[in-house]
Design a protein around this motif. Sequence first.
Motif: not given
Length: 483
Positions: A175, A226-228, A250, A384, A178, A149, A451, A151
Motif C-alpha cells: 500500500k 515506514v512513516g511517522s 518511524g 521532527e 496516497e 509506505a 537498516f 510519501f
Amino acid sequence: MTAERLQNHIDGAWIDSDAAEVFEVTNPASGEVIGLTPLCGGDEVDAAVRAAARAYPDWRRTPVEERIQPLFRLKALLEEHAEELATIVTRENGKTLAEARGSVRRGIQMIEVACGAPTLLMGQALEDIAGGIDCESVRQPLGVFACIAPFNFPAMVPMWFFPFAVACGNTFVSKPSEQVPFSQDLVWRLIDEAGFPPGVLNLVHGGREAVDTLVEHPLVRGVSFVGSSPVAEHVYKTAAVHGKRVQALGGAKNFVIVMPDADMELTVAAIADSAFGCAGERCLAASIVLTVGDCHDEVRAGLERAMAAIEVGDGTREGVTLGPLISAAHKRKVEEFIAAGAAEGAELVLDGRETQVDGLPGGFFLGPTLFDGVTPAMSIGSDEIFGPVLCLMHTENLESALEITREQPLANASSIFTTSGKHARTFRYEIEASMAGVNIGVAAPMAFFGFGGAKGSFFGDLKAHGREAFDFFTDRKVVISRW
Ligand code: NAD
C-alpha cells in the motif's frame, strides 16, 4: 485535463476501485491536481490479501532459483525505465531529478541483493548432536506480508521490502502513500511484465482504513511500515495484538555533532546537503547541528554561504537544488514550526518563508531556513519538522553533546564531523541512533546492510534490508533426525 484515477493490481489484473472517497494527488511544483488515489475500503484490501494467500502455496514450493528469475527481469526493466520512474518521482513528490534518480538506484539495489536468496536463505546443519543424530535449521517463508509506505521516497521504500519477501517465498500486498501513488503504478506495470505468477505481488491504494485492514487481517503474517512515529507505534501495537511480525520505521530528529578539529569545508558542504537535500523531507536529514567548543561561528558562517548558493525551484529544472514540499498542508506545518521557533526565542538567521519561484505561484516552495541559539526545550529543538529548516545548538564538549542526544526520544541517524579517531570512536560507541555517520552527512541505508532506527524511531526488533530482511521474512525450523 481530467486527473487519472489510479487502479489496484490484484491477482495479476488491473482493477478499478469502487472506493467512494479519493485523495487528490498534486504536483508540488505547480499545485496542479494530477491524479486521484482511491481510498480503498476493507473489502478491496481483503481481496488483495486473499489473492496473495491463494498464490502462496505454489509460490512457496517454487524453487528459489526460479523465484528469483522474475526479480532479475524486474531489475532489467527498472534499469530500462529508470529515467521515466525518476521523472514520475519528481512530478508527484517534488524532489529534484538528481535526487529522484538516486532514490531509484537505491531501490534497484534492493532487488540485486534479494536475488542473492539462494545463498542468503541457507540454514545451518550439524552432524552428531548426539550419537547418530543430526540437526539442521532451515528457513521457511511464512505467508502473506504487507507494506505501508510514506510519501517521501515513492519509488524506493516499497522496494525495501517486497523483493526480499517474495525471494524468500512469501506473497505480498503493498500500500503506497496516497500522496504519491504514480511511482508504484509504474513499478507494478513492470512487475506485470516481469512475469510473477498472479497474486504473488498485489498493489492496493488507500489511507487509514486500508492500513487498519492490513494490520488486523488474519491472513497477513507480517507488516513492514515506514512513516511517522505516532503511526508507526499504532501499526506496531495493532499488528502485534493481531499476532503479526512487525517492523515499523518511524520519524527522526537527527543530530550532527561538529568538533573544533573537523575539516570545516567538508563538514559544511555535507551538512548543507544533508539538511536541505530532498527539501529536508528525509528521515536521515540533518536537523540539529551541535557545535562543540570554539567552532560555532565558523560553522554558522559556512552554512550561511552554502545556503545562499541553494537554488529553489521546480525539481525538473536544471540547476535547481531545492524542490518544493509535498503539499500545501505540510508547507503550512513547517511554517508554523518556523513561527514557533522565533516565538520561543531562537534567532532566525535565514527565513525561507518569503521564497517565491517565478512562474509557479501555486507551488509549495519554502526556502532554506536557519535558526541559531536553539535549545532542546524548544519545539524546533525536539520535534521532527521534516522540511528545509536547520537548527544550530552549541555545547562545550563531546560528552555534553552526547548527553543532549540521549535526552531525545527519536534516534534514527546521527553524525559526527572530526579529524580525531578518539572522538569518532567515542561517538560511534556511545550514540544511540542506529545509523551513525563519521564525516558523513547522510548515513544512508544500503541494500546489503540492515537498516532501521532506535528508541522512538523504530518499533520492532528485526530491521530492514540485508541479512536482517532474510530473518524478518522467514521463520527458522529446527529438524533433528535419526535414521
Ligand atoms: P505518515 O505516518 O503520515 O504516513 C505513512 C503511511 O501511513 C501512509 O501510507 C499513510 O496512508 C498511512 N497513515 C497515515 N496516517 C495513518 C493513521 N492515522 N492510521 C493508519 N495509517 C495511517 O508518514 P508520511 O507523512 O507519509 O511520511 C513522513 C514520515 O515518514 C516522517 O516522519 C519520516 O521521518 C518518516 N520516514 C521514516 C523513514 C525511516 O526509515 N525511518 C523513512 C522515510 C520516512
